[in-house]
Design a protein around this motif. Structure first.
Motif, mmCIF file in Angstrom:
data_model
loop_
_atom_site.group_PDB
_atom_site.id
_atom_site.type_symbol
_atom_site.label_atom_id
_atom_site.label_comp_id
_atom_site.label_asym_id
_atom_site.label_seq_id
_atom_site.Cartn_x
_atom_site.Cartn_y
_atom_site.Cartn_z
ATOM 1 N N GLY A 303 0.709 -1.049 0.057
ATOM 2 C CA GLY A 303 0.193 -0.001 -0.120
ATOM 3 C C GLY A 303 0.642 1.379 0.058
ATOM 4 N N TRP A 304 1.792 1.329 0.856
ATOM 5 C CA TRP A 304 2.783 2.349 0.753
ATOM 6 C C TRP A 304 3.438 2.747 -0.736
ATOM 7 C CZ3 TRP A 304 7.713 1.878 -1.324
ATOM 8 C CH2 TRP A 304 8.205 0.678 -1.448
ATOM 9 N N LEU A 305 3.705 1.674 -1.536
ATOM 10 C CA LEU A 305 4.212 2.002 -2.951
ATOM 11 C C LEU A 305 2.817 2.770 -3.961
ATOM 12 C CD1 LEU A 305 6.344 1.535 -4.830
ATOM 13 C CD2 LEU A 305 5.577 -0.521 -5.372
ATOM 14 N N PHE A 306 1.899 1.893 -3.494
ATOM 15 C CA PHE A 306 0.649 2.740 -4.173
ATOM 16 C C PHE A 306 0.463 4.035 -3.787
ATOM 17 C CE2 PHE A 306 -3.635 3.718 -5.221
ATOM 18 C CZ PHE A 306 -4.086 2.889 -6.355
ATOM 19 N N ALA A 307 0.613 4.494 -2.635
ATOM 20 C CA ALA A 307 0.177 5.622 -2.098
ATOM 21 C C ALA A 307 1.368 6.711 -2.583
ATOM 22 C CB ALA A 307 0.193 5.408 -0.417
ATOM 23 N N ALA A 308 2.716 6.130 -2.671
ATOM 24 C CA ALA A 308 3.707 6.790 -2.949
ATOM 25 C C ALA A 308 3.699 7.423 -4.488
ATOM 26 C CB ALA A 308 5.242 6.184 -2.765
ATOM 27 N N VAL A 309 3.314 6.205 -5.298
ATOM 28 C CA VAL A 309 3.168 6.631 -6.869
ATOM 29 C C VAL A 309 1.962 7.546 -6.941
ATOM 30 C CG1 VAL A 309 2.491 5.564 -9.003
ATOM 31 C CG2 VAL A 309 4.164 4.613 -7.657
ATOM 32 N N PHE A 310 0.662 7.323 -6.245
ATOM 33 C CA PHE A 310 -0.347 8.059 -6.542
ATOM 34 C C PHE A 310 -0.061 9.428 -5.993
ATOM 35 C CE2 PHE A 310 -4.473 10.126 -5.302
ATOM 36 C CZ PHE A 310 -5.107 9.742 -6.328
ATOM 37 N N GLY A 311 0.498 9.767 -4.837
ATOM 38 C CA GLY A 311 0.726 11.128 -4.269
ATOM 39 C C GLY A 311 1.819 11.683 -5.177
ATOM 40 N N PHE A 312 2.841 11.110 -5.757
ATOM 41 C CA PHE A 312 3.810 11.770 -6.720
ATOM 42 C C PHE A 312 3.068 12.235 -7.893
ATOM 43 C CE2 PHE A 312 7.466 11.794 -9.370
ATOM 44 C CZ PHE A 312 8.285 12.623 -8.742
ATOM 45 N N ALA A 313 2.289 11.293 -8.382
ATOM 46 C CA ALA A 313 1.679 11.413 -9.644
ATOM 47 C C ALA A 313 0.700 12.284 -9.935
ATOM 48 C CB ALA A 313 1.465 10.013 -10.410
ATOM 49 N N TYR A 314 -0.009 12.621 -8.821
ATOM 50 C CA TYR A 314 -1.439 13.120 -9.138
ATOM 51 C C TYR A 314 -1.509 14.535 -9.676
ATOM 52 C CZ TYR A 314 -6.051 15.154 -8.057
ATOM 53 O OH TYR A 314 -7.426 15.606 -8.101
ATOM 54 N N PHE A 401 7.730 22.303 -8.543
ATOM 55 C CA PHE A 401 6.554 21.447 -8.994
ATOM 56 C C PHE A 401 7.185 19.667 -8.360
ATOM 57 C CE2 PHE A 401 4.545 18.616 -12.088
ATOM 58 C CZ PHE A 401 3.183 18.953 -11.956
ATOM 59 N N LEU A 402 8.378 19.703 -8.777
ATOM 60 C CA LEU A 402 9.048 18.433 -7.972
ATOM 61 C C LEU A 402 9.024 18.109 -6.541
ATOM 62 C CD1 LEU A 402 11.956 17.835 -10.795
ATOM 63 C CD2 LEU A 402 9.776 16.634 -10.744
ATOM 64 N N ALA A 403 9.469 19.247 -5.842
ATOM 65 C CA ALA A 403 9.546 19.399 -4.556
ATOM 66 C C ALA A 403 8.144 19.147 -4.075
ATOM 67 C CB ALA A 403 9.870 20.716 -4.123
ATOM 68 N N ALA A 404 6.954 19.561 -4.732
ATOM 69 C CA ALA A 404 5.549 19.360 -4.100
ATOM 70 C C ALA A 404 4.945 17.946 -4.373
ATOM 71 C CB ALA A 404 4.796 20.169 -4.953
ATOM 72 N N MET A 405 5.732 17.262 -5.634
ATOM 73 C CA MET A 405 5.460 16.103 -5.734
ATOM 74 C C MET A 405 5.921 15.221 -4.843
ATOM 75 S SD MET A 405 5.738 16.420 -9.929
ATOM 76 C CE MET A 405 5.892 14.502 -10.146
ATOM 77 N N THR A 406 7.077 15.505 -4.391
ATOM 78 C CA THR A 406 7.873 14.650 -3.264
ATOM 79 C C THR A 406 7.284 14.835 -2.053
ATOM 80 O OG1 THR A 406 10.138 14.810 -4.530
ATOM 81 C CG2 THR A 406 9.979 14.203 -2.102
ATOM 82 N N GLY A 407 6.897 15.745 -1.694
ATOM 83 C CA GLY A 407 6.143 16.108 -0.417
ATOM 84 C C GLY A 407 4.802 15.450 -0.407
ATOM 85 N N SER A 408 4.028 15.649 -1.484
ATOM 86 C CA SER A 408 2.842 15.113 -1.757
ATOM 87 C C SER A 408 2.931 13.440 -1.429
ATOM 88 C CB SER A 408 2.290 15.287 -2.932
ATOM 89 O OG SER A 408 1.115 14.457 -3.148
ATOM 90 N N ALA A 409 4.153 12.654 -2.015
ATOM 91 C CA ALA A 409 4.203 11.562 -1.926
ATOM 92 C C ALA A 409 4.252 10.843 -0.467
ATOM 93 C CB ALA A 409 5.442 10.981 -3.096
#
Length: 476
Positions: A303-314, A401-409
Motif C-alpha cells: 500500500g505504501w508503494l501505491f500511495a507513493a506513486v499516487f501522491g507523486f503522480a497526482y 513542482f518536483l518538490a511538491a510532488m515529493t512532499g505529496s508522496a
C-alpha cells in the motif's frame, strides 16, 4: 487607450491571428482559446507579455493566465481582435475537435461530476460533523458521546441525516440528471430514471448482502430482482447514457406532432427495464471490482508503494485531465466502504503544491511583480484549486513542482499507512481536514504538516543549489 490594448494586440498576434481563433472565452483568472492550429501559438512570446502569468493547454483549450483582471483583459482583447466571444459551453464544444477520444471521454466524465461537487462537499461536512457528535466519546471521562448526553444534539444528529441520505443514497438521481443535462436531452426524464434506481419499493443496496430473500418482479416467464442502486455510480452512468442515446435517436424518427407523447415513453420505459436487468447488475460488479482493487491496493503490504506513486503522480494527472477519473472511484469507494482513502491524498497534493509556491514567495520576496501571481496562487492552492499555482509558478521553475510532488508522496504514504479515511470528496487543500473521519483527524493533521514542510524545505534547498550552479556556469 484601454488598459490592456497593447498586450491584447500582441497576444492576438502571438496566438496566430484572428483567423487561428475558433473560439475564445474566459473564466475567473484565464483566457481560454480554442485554436484552429494550436502549434501556431508562440508560447515563449505570450509568456513574455507583462499581463500574462503563464500558459497551459488542457481539454483542447489553450489557456492564458491573466489573473483577477481577466474580464477587463478579455473585453480589451475582443475589441482589438474584432471577434465575438462565446460562452464556456460553446468553447468546450469547439475544443473537442482538438481532443483525442480518451480526452473527450475524460472531459465528459468531468462534466458529469462537476455540477454534483457542491452537494458532495456539503454532504461530506455533514457526515463529518455527525461523526464528531455521534461517534467520538468526548464527555463523562471519555465514556459518552455528545448525542448520548444531549437531546438537542441527538435531534440535530438525526435531522442532518435527512440531508446526508439525500446526497449520498440518492446520488444516482444527480448523476442521471447531470448526464441528461450534458447530453441536451429531457432533464426530468433523467431525474425520473434516477429515482427508479433508488425507489423505496426496491431492496436498499446496503441491505442486499444481509438479505435472506431478494424480492422480484415476476413476469411469469421471467423474474427480475428488485434491487436498488443507492450510492452506486457506474450503474447510474450506464443507465443515464442509455436514456440520452435512446431519446436522441428516437426523436430523429418520430414526427414532431406526436413526439411529446411517444419519445418519453419509448425512451424511459426500455431504459428502466434494461437498467434493472442488464446495466445495473453489470455496473454493480464493475464498481465493486474497482473498489476492491483500489482498496486492497491501498491496504495491502504494498500500500505504501501505491500511495507513493499516487501522491507523486497526482499533480501531473491534473495537467493531463486524467485526475477526473478519481471522482468516480472515490464515490464508488464511499458507496461500498462508507468512506474513501483516496481523497485524503488528493487534498494533501493540493497542500503540497501550495507549499512549494509559499517557498517561492519566500525566495522571491523582493520580486513585487511575481508576488502578484504567487500570493493569490498560493491562497487558492491551499483552498483546493491548484491550477494557478502549478501553471503560474511551479511548472515555470520546474523544481518547485518536483518538490511538491515529493512532499505529496511522503504525506500520502503516511496517510495510507495510518488508514486515514474521508467521509466524502470535494473539500480540498487545508479545509480538507473537515472531510476526514474524526478518528483520523489528528493523523491527517500530521500529514498536512508534512505536506507543508517538505515541499517548502525542498524548494528552498533546490533554489540554493540552482543559484550555486548558475553562478558556477557564469564564472566558467
Amino acid at each position: 487607450m484601454a488598459k490592456f490594448s497593447n498586450d491584447a494586440k500582441s497576444l492576438l498576434e502571438y496566438v496566430g491571428g484572428k483567423e487561428n481563433i475558433s473560439a475564445v472565452t474566459h473564466c475567473a483568472t484565464r483566457m481560454r482559446f480554442v485554436l484552429a492550429e494550436p502549434k501556431k501559438a508562440d508560447v515563449k512570446k505570450i509568456e513574455g507579455l507583462k499581463s500574462v502569468k503563464g500558459t497551459f493547454t488542457q481539454a483542447g483549450q489553450f489557456q492564458v493566465i491573466i489573473g483577477n483582471e481577466v474580464s477587463t483583459f478579455y473585453n480589451d482583447f475582443v475589441d482589438v481582435a474584432g471577434i465575438d466571444g462565446v460562452s464556456k459551453e460553446q468553447a468546450k464544444v469547439a475544443a473537442k475537435g482538438n481532443m483525442s477520444f480518451i480526452q473527450r471521454l475524460l472531459a465528459n466524465l468531468a462534466e458529469i461530476f462537476t455540477p454534483l461537487i457542491p452537494a458532495l462537499v456539503v454532504g461530506g461536512l455533514i457526515l463529518g460533523f455527525r461523526n464528531i457528535i455521534g461517534d467520538i466519546k468526548l464527555l463523562d471521562g471519555g465514556t459518552k458521546t455528545i448525542v448520548e448526553v444531549s437531546q438537542f444534539w441527538a435531534g440535530v444528529h438525526s435531522f442532518l441525516w435527512l440531508i446526508g441520505e439525500a446526497i449520498f443514497h440518492f446520488l444516482p438521481v444527480g448523476i442521471t440528471w447531470s448526464i441528461s443535462k450534458k447530453m441536451g436531452t429531457t432533464q426530468i426524464l433523467g431525474i425520473i430514471l434516477g429515482i427508479t434506481l433508488v425507489s423505496p419499493q426496491l431492496l436498499n443496496a446496503y441491505g442486499v448482502a444481509g438479505a435472506k430473500e431478494i424480492p422480484v418482479w415476476n413476469f411469469g416467464f421471467a423474474q427480475v430482482q428488485m434491487i436498488g442502486y443507492q450510492a452506486q455510480v457506474i450503474p447510474a452512468i450506464l443507465a443515464g447514457f442509455l436514456l440520452a442515446i435512446l431519446e436522441k435517436n428516437i426523436r430523429k424518427v418520430i414526427p414532431e406532432y406526436i413526439s411529446m407523447i411517444v419519445v418519453p415513453f419509448l425512451s424511459l420505459v426500455p431504459t428502466v427495464l434494461i437498467a434493472h436487468t442488464i446495466l445495473g447488475p453489470i455496473g454493480w460488479k464493475i464498481g465493486s471490482g474497482i473498489s476492491y482493487v483500489v482498496y486492497n491496493a491501498l491496504t495491502s503490504s504494498f500500500g505504501w508503494l501505491f500511495a507513493a506513486v499516487f501522491g507523486f503522480a497526482y499533480a501531473p494527472l491534473v495537467i493531463t485531465g486524467l485526475h477526473h477519473m478519481t471522482n468516480a472511484i472515490d464515490l464508488q469507494l464511499m458507496g461500498q466502504l462508507g468512506g474513501t482513502n483516496l481523497w485524503p491524498m488528493i487534498a494533501l497534493s493540493n497542500i503540497a503544491q501550495g507549499s512549494a509556491v509559499l517557498a517561492m514567495i519566500f525566495i522571491n520576496r523582493h520580486d513585487e511583480e511575481e508576488k502578484q501571481v504567487s500570493i493569490p496562487a498560493c491562497i487558492s492552492c491551499y483552498l483546493g484549486v491548484t491550477e494557478p499555482a502549478m501553471f503560474g509558478i511551479n511548472l515555470k521553475y520546474i523544481y518547485p513542482f518536483l518538490a511538491a510532488m515529493t512532499g505529496s508522496a511522503i504525506a500520502a504514504v503516511i496517510s495510507v499507512g495510518s488508514g486515514v479515511m474521508a467521509n466524502s470528496i470535494g473539500v480540498g487543500g487545508l479545509p480538507g481536514i473537515l472531510s476526514i473521519k474524526p478518528q483520523y483527524m489528528l493523523t491527517f493533521a500530521l500529514c498536512m504538516v508534512v505536506a507543508i514542510a517538505v515541499p517548502f524545505v525542498l524548494t528552498v534547498a533546490l533554489s540554493k543549489r540552482k543559484a550555486i550552479k548558475d553562478k558556477a556556469s557564469l564564472n566558467g
